[in-house]
Design an enzyme around this catalytic site. Structure first.
Site, short mmCIF file in Angstrom:
data_model
loop_
_atom_site.label_atom_id
_atom_site.label_comp_id
_atom_site.label_asym_id
_atom_site.label_seq_id
_atom_site.Cartn_x
_atom_site.Cartn_y
_atom_site.Cartn_z
CD GLU A 16 5.29 5.22 -6.24
OE1 GLU A 16 4.17 6.17 -5.70
OE2 GLU A 16 5.13 4.53 -6.56
CB SER A 167 6.35 5.67 -9.28
OG SER A 167 7.17 5.70 -10.15
CE1 TYR A 237 2.31 9.89 -3.80
CE2 TYR A 237 3.53 9.71 -5.83
CZ TYR A 237 2.65 9.17 -4.86
OH TYR A 237 2.49 7.75 -5.11
NE ARG A 276 -4.97 3.30 -6.31
CZ ARG A 276 -4.06 3.95 -6.16
NH1 ARG A 276 -3.21 4.06 -5.17
NH2 ARG A 276 -3.07 4.40 -7.28
CG ASP A 278 -5.08 3.46 -10.40
OD1 ASP A 278 -5.89 3.46 -9.30
OD2 ASP A 278 -4.14 3.67 -10.41
CD GLU A 292 -1.30 1.88 -12.60
OE1 GLU A 292 -0.42 1.32 -13.35
OE2 GLU A 292 -1.05 2.93 -11.83
CG ASN A 294 -1.54 0.81 -7.99
OD1 ASN A 294 -0.46 1.16 -8.27
ND2 ASN A 294 -2.67 1.25 -8.68
N GLY A 298 -0.60 3.31 -2.03
CA GLY A 298 0.10 4.55 -0.85
C GLY A 298 -0.99 4.37 0.42
#
Length: 330
Positions: A16, A167, A237, A276, A278, A292, A294, A298
């Site tokens: 990433e 990622s 992405y 963050r 998920d 998970e 983060n 991003g």
């Protein structure tokens, strides 16, 4: 008022790298230039360096984390880490900065290291009320033959993913046993540890959590609707593959339950700054399944956290500034 010198750390050693560069570019463009003088420091395995506007490359002095530009030694009031993966999300950079006494914007070294490991994180959060985790097996590269029977006790389909990192590179969905060896090889190419996890069918969401002045704030959730089978690197992405709806269409009851769960996870894991989480709301039960967390999400212009900050009616530059001040104040 003298502007504070901020080292904006980007790059890293993972797949990433470019995503991190985009995150740094967006952060630098939104921060108040009267309050902060931003130096984007690029981190790779060969060197740590700053490129000035005229293209001159200056290496970081790692003894005290400083730059010398035009014979002037520049030291930093704080670092803003936006490296996804190692060494910015797994605690290595945090430990280095801690030793030098330089404040930063996100979780400490211990929390960063633990949350980078999906299996360890699941083990810690699984007793939170109204939070569920999918059945899973953690596989180490040198043990995969001995643990095969444990994997086959899981209910197919399965997700195979590298255990460290966020990622989604090396991730596979496995429908039948014969596809398992190839999926494991793909994941082991990215990491020495792999998580084999039961598939949970439902709606997928991501939600930001941040702490300012001791108060934990939960941002509006984003629902992720992917045209692919799952939200992998390409889905994240590549424009047009996934639809991201912010704020998500959730009932008041669902929103309240989600807020309670993610706040408790944030507290339990001793998170700091911006994170963050998920998760999936299971289709038939509406149960909250943790995927998970983060700790360095991003921050490119269309990333999930900026979407959620805007949806909450907050100014992005002020948000990043508060993260810096929060780190300095800790």
């Amino acid at each position: 008022m003298t502007a504070k010198n901020i080292a904006l750390l980007a790059g890293g050693y993972s797949g990433e790298y470019e995503v991190s560069i985009n995150s740094a570019r967006n952060i630098a463009s939104t921060l108040n230039t009267e309050k902060y003088k931003v130096y984007t420091i690029l981190i790779n395995r060969e060197s740590w360096f700053y490129n000035s506007a005229d293209g001159k490359k200056t290496e970081v002095d790692k003894n005290d984390f400083s730059l010398t530009i035009n014979n002037e030694k520049i030291k930093f009031d704080a670092a803003f880490i936006t490296i996804h993966g190692t060494p910015g999300e797994d605690g290595k950079m945090q430990g280095y900065l801690d030793m030098l006494g330089i404040p930063y914007n996100n979780c400490n070294a211990a929390t960063s290291a633990i949350t980078m490991n999906k299996a360890y994180t699941k083990a810690l959060v699984q007793d939170i009320e109204n939070l569920y985790v999918a059945g899973s097996v953690q596989v180490f590269k040198n043990q995969r033959q001995s643990i095969e029977n444990e994997i086959y006790r899981l209910k197919f389909p399965l997700f195979i993913k590298p255990n460290n990192g966020g990622s989604s590179v090396g991730m596979s969905k496995v429908l039948v046993k014969k596809a398992l060896p190839e999926a494991l090889e793909r994941a082991f190419a990215e990491d020495e540890q792999v998580l084999v996890e039961e598939f949970i069918k439902g709606r997928e969401f991501s939600i930001g959590i941040v702490q300012f002045e001791g108060e934990i704030t939960v941002l509006p959730a984003t629902e992720i609707i992917s045209s692919k089978e799952f939200f992998d690197y390409e889905a994240k992405y590549t424009p047009g593959i996934s639809q991201e709806i912010t704020p998500a269409n959730l009932s008041p009851n669902q929103n309240e339950r989600i807020k309670r769960v993610v706040k408790e996870a944030y507290r339990l894991l001793n998170c700091k700054g911006m994170t963050r989480i998920d998760f999936i709301l299971e289709e038939t039960t509406d149960k909250f399944y943790f995927i998970e967390i983060n700790t360095t999400p991003g921050q490119s212009a269309n990333s999930l956290i900026p979407q959620q900050v805007r949806a909450a009616g907050m100014d992005l530059g002020e948000f990043y500034g508060k993260l810096i001040e929060e780190g300095i104040g800790r």
